[in-house]
Design an enzyme around this catalytic site. Sequence first.
Site, PDB file in Angstrom:
ATOM      1  N   TYR A  77      32.236  75.370 -30.503  1.00 23.09           N
ATOM      2  CA  TYR A  77      32.227  75.002 -29.095  1.00 23.09           C
ATOM      3  C   TYR A  77      33.265  73.911 -28.846  1.00 23.09           C
ATOM      4  O   TYR A  77      33.262  72.884 -29.533  1.00 23.09           O
ATOM      5  CB  TYR A  77      30.839  74.514 -28.646  1.00 23.09           C
TER       6      TYR A  77
ATOM      7  N   GLN B 148      25.267  77.504 -21.358  1.00 26.16           N
ATOM      8  CA  GLN B 148      25.338  78.971 -21.443  1.00 26.16           C
ATOM      9  C   GLN B 148      26.192  79.427 -22.626  1.00 26.16           C
ATOM     10  O   GLN B 148      25.928  80.487 -23.212  1.00 26.16           O
ATOM     11  CB  GLN B 148      25.789  79.600 -20.115  1.00 26.16           C
TER      12      GLN B 148
ATOM     13  N   HIS C  75      37.274  56.582 -25.296  1.00 22.95           N
ATOM     14  CA  HIS C  75      36.555  57.865 -25.334  1.00 22.95           C
ATOM     15  C   HIS C  75      35.571  57.998 -24.178  1.00 22.95           C
ATOM     16  O   HIS C  75      35.450  59.058 -23.575  1.00 22.95           O
ATOM     17  CB  HIS C  75      35.792  58.031 -26.652  1.00 22.95           C
TER      18      HIS C  75
ATOM     19  N   HIS D 254       2.379  84.036 -61.441  1.00 25.17           N
ATOM     20  CA  HIS D 254       3.669  83.489 -61.886  1.00 25.17           C
ATOM     21  C   HIS D 254       3.743  83.513 -63.415  1.00 25.17           C
ATOM     22  O   HIS D 254       4.757  83.850 -64.001  1.00 25.17           O
ATOM     23  CB  HIS D 254       3.842  82.049 -61.392  1.00 25.17           C
TER      24      HIS D 254
ATOM     25  N   HIS E 238      33.158  55.742 -37.793  1.00 27.41           N
ATOM     26  CA  HIS E 238      34.464  55.387 -38.351  1.00 27.41           C
ATOM     27  C   HIS E 238      34.423  53.933 -38.794  1.00 27.41           C
ATOM     28  O   HIS E 238      33.940  53.084 -38.054  1.00 27.41           O
ATOM     29  CB  HIS E 238      35.573  55.487 -37.292  1.00 27.41           C
TER      30      HIS E 238
ATOM     31  N   SER F 183      30.684  58.467 -29.726  1.00 24.13           N
ATOM     32  CA  SER F 183      31.602  58.119 -30.801  1.00 24.13           C
ATOM     33  C   SER F 183      31.649  56.596 -30.983  1.00 24.13           C
ATOM     34  O   SER F 183      31.342  55.837 -30.061  1.00 24.13           O
ATOM     35  CB  SER F 183      32.991  58.654 -30.455  1.00 24.13           C
TER      36      SER F 183
ATOM     37  N   GLU G  39      -0.470  74.877 -62.591  1.00 25.75           N
ATOM     38  CA  GLU G  39      -0.441  74.865 -61.127  1.00 25.75           C
ATOM     39  C   GLU G  39      -1.383  75.916 -60.533  1.00 25.75           C
ATOM     40  O   GLU G  39      -1.418  76.099 -59.324  1.00 25.75           O
ATOM     41  CB  GLU G  39       1.001  75.075 -60.607  1.00 25.75           C
TER      42      GLU G  39
ATOM     43  N   ASP H  43      41.795  61.268 -36.796  1.00 28.10           N
ATOM     44  CA  ASP H  43      41.388  62.049 -35.621  1.00 28.10           C
ATOM     45  C   ASP H  43      42.249  63.292 -35.474  1.00 28.10           C
ATOM     46  O   ASP H  43      41.803  64.310 -34.957  1.00 28.10           O
ATOM     47  CB  ASP H  43      41.530  61.206 -34.350  1.00 28.10           C
TER      48      ASP H  43
END
Lengths: 429, 429
Positions: free
Chosen positions: B124, B186, B258, B415, B323, B233, B410, B356
């Site tokens: 995205y 969306q 930013h 098993h 950072h 950020s 166990e 960056d």
Amino acid sequence: MQVFEYPERSQWPELLQRPVLDTTALETSVGNILAAVKQDGDTAVRRYAQQFDKVQLEALEVTPAEFAKATASLDAALKKAILQAKHNIEVFHKAQQEHTKVIETMPGVQCWRKPVAIEKVGLYIPGGSAPLFSTILMLGIPAMIAGCKEIVLCTPSNAAGEVHPAVLFAAQEVGVERVFKIGGVQAIGAMAYGTESVPRVHKIFGPGNQYVTCAKQLVNKSGVAIDMPAGPSEVAVLADETCVPAFVAADLLSQAEHGPDSQVLLVTTAPEIIAEVQQEVAAQLAQLPRQDIAARALENSRILLVKDTAEAMELLNAYAPEHLIVACKDDIAVADAVVNAGSVFLGNYSPESAGDYASGTNHTLPTNGYATAYSGVSLDSFVKKITFQRLTQEGLQQIGATIETMAAAEGLDAHKNAVTVRLKQKAQS
Amino acid sequence: MQVFEYPERSQWPELLQRPVLDTTALETSVGNILAAVKQDGDTAVRRYAQQFDKVQLEALEVTPAEFAKATASLDAALKKAILQAKHNIEVFHKAQQEHTKVIETMPGVQCWRKPVAIEKVGLYIPGGSAPLFSTILMLGIPAMIAGCKEIVLCTPSNAAGEVHPAVLFAAQEVGVERVFKIGGVQAIGAMAYGTESVPRVHKIFGPGNQYVTCAKQLVNKSGVAIDMPAGPSEVAVLADETCVPAFVAADLLSQAEHGPDSQVLLVTTAPEIIAEVQQEVAAQLAQLPRQDIAARALENSRILLVKDTAEAMELLNAYAPEHLIVACKDDIAVADAVVNAGSVFLGNYSPESAGDYASGTNHTLPTNGYATAYSGVSLDSFVKKITFQRLTQEGLQQIGATIETMAAAEGLDAHKNAVTVRLKQKAQS
């Protein structure tokens, strides 16, 4: 087990469907317990232990005397087995250590990445019918190899306030010193927020019932990392005419005994083995102490007959099983076609039990189709990989124009200026 | 920027506090959009594009003609910069490839782990004021190196239905062929559930506003993996008397621009640099196009004077910055003390801008203190590490008793039996 012969591709989604997991209905009650633990700390933990586990807890933390008593009381053969498993798990997870390599991407531009242990981790070990000491090995060993400084373990005690000696022995041998007799949602809350007794941790690992799973999801939302999303355990066996039906049946049953919601799937290219496997399942089931549980799991389990190994692998990759057993000729070649699975067991002599306990691989694995995007627990789960970079003045001169151009095009002039001021200025190492 | 001189340790938590992120209030509206996309597919996507972005979308997918037009129209210097950055990011991320080692934990017990690409991933890329083509490099390059088969990119178009040419050029150069003009909640829904146009993916990556963040959290809960939890950020600069105040100021401002919620922190052991840095911040701020945003971020930002580098690093590890810039003498030695950080920039010539955009390291990093337990995006983020094991009959004989003993302890007899049936049976295969 229901048999489906040569199902159409359009039927696959339905045949591979898992039970829907939705803990939304639990969120309010689980959220209330978490909030109480966050606010009242140990007092709330003790109150819920009384309410849910009917246990009156004195000290929450296991004492050195309790560890010593556990070691003294535990069966020698079991100790030896735990130590053998520990050795193998250690060898396999130590091989996952990554060594730092400095990469010079351009002259004077050095970049590297360094694995650094998560400082504080919490391990949850459920109580209930069986002491899951094997999970302590699977979580505690990589945590120790990673170098986690604080490792906290929570597990419920019995009604007498005792923890099973195998659990304490495994914790001690792994090097987990802080064990708390706390179970359920209150244990997750105690590790997520910290209490007077229990240190707060950055990441929580371990299996649990739907309440514990829901609690892990909720604390994850509020910023505490968790190992992975959880669901019922599952196995898929891919078998051809070279399989041994008695072995296949034993593997299916070893998954089925986990719980009535366990998922068991047999995919085969060999019609002639189906009846044999079913007879073996019936015969072996009759001998099992947990046969009621296993029988219920088998009711929802399926045998799918497909035309060839290629189609089988396509179907299995769509299912993305937690455990995949490949009992086929050319099993190594078939393994190359695995795209989605948690852990894969190859050949007739690699039962899932080997990986569950002692071969060296981890048994904390992605269920519920999460193997499409998630890995099992490994050394990686206990470290952060931090990147570092160091540019020389010459290095910045080399790369400076590139950074300035890109920053300007993204409209971030201060980003550009952080380079420009350096390029303008005379050297001042 | 407010200055705090030699704060007591008890004040640290307050001084290091971040804004509380809580998207719970958005969950209902975001959940409704996701549900509509799940049910109505492209129709719902088009409806929300009209409603929120005021854009009437015809074809959702970018065409080859649009890619060609973008390449033809883009400035040559920017193309060259993008290709230089791509080269460095490729070199650094290729070095993260893990080679499969077969480990024999005991004679006849072979275990290994193999990185396998996540088949379908979604990236995205937000729209808004600037085209974030750099993020396409940071996500697309490791996806291609990993070998992801289907890489889908969603990004909103402008009102005329166009995507910025730098975004299309970067996508094309990286090898991302399927770009959809879809933004916001969306877009996350389309990639999580699939629509007529958009393929469903297993993991979603990329930044976004609070609605996108909330959508990623919700689809994560329903089983789609995401890169990491998100927050504003942030940068922390550790500077001593060897720093260059103009450089420090430029770095602080490059974070501040930013957004008004950006977190900026200067920790120093040198009282004499504080006034100089502040003067430089004021002077450089006056020249910035985004000075209003940066000024608002600086209002909440802090300068902390501490007694020595050891205390500084303790404080910075408690903060766990996304950072961390180390502008100190012996910066390599100081780097060894870093426990919690996303990415670290060492020396006077390593601005955050380098990482960056172009040095090679990834810029998708854990914010909001998540660096205590999470890593930034890397090649690891695009693969699952699947474990395999193959035991010979002799191998199972070696390890069999250990597995049987542990399984019995166990209470898991099936098993145990999966081993027992194999030990009993004569060799077959």
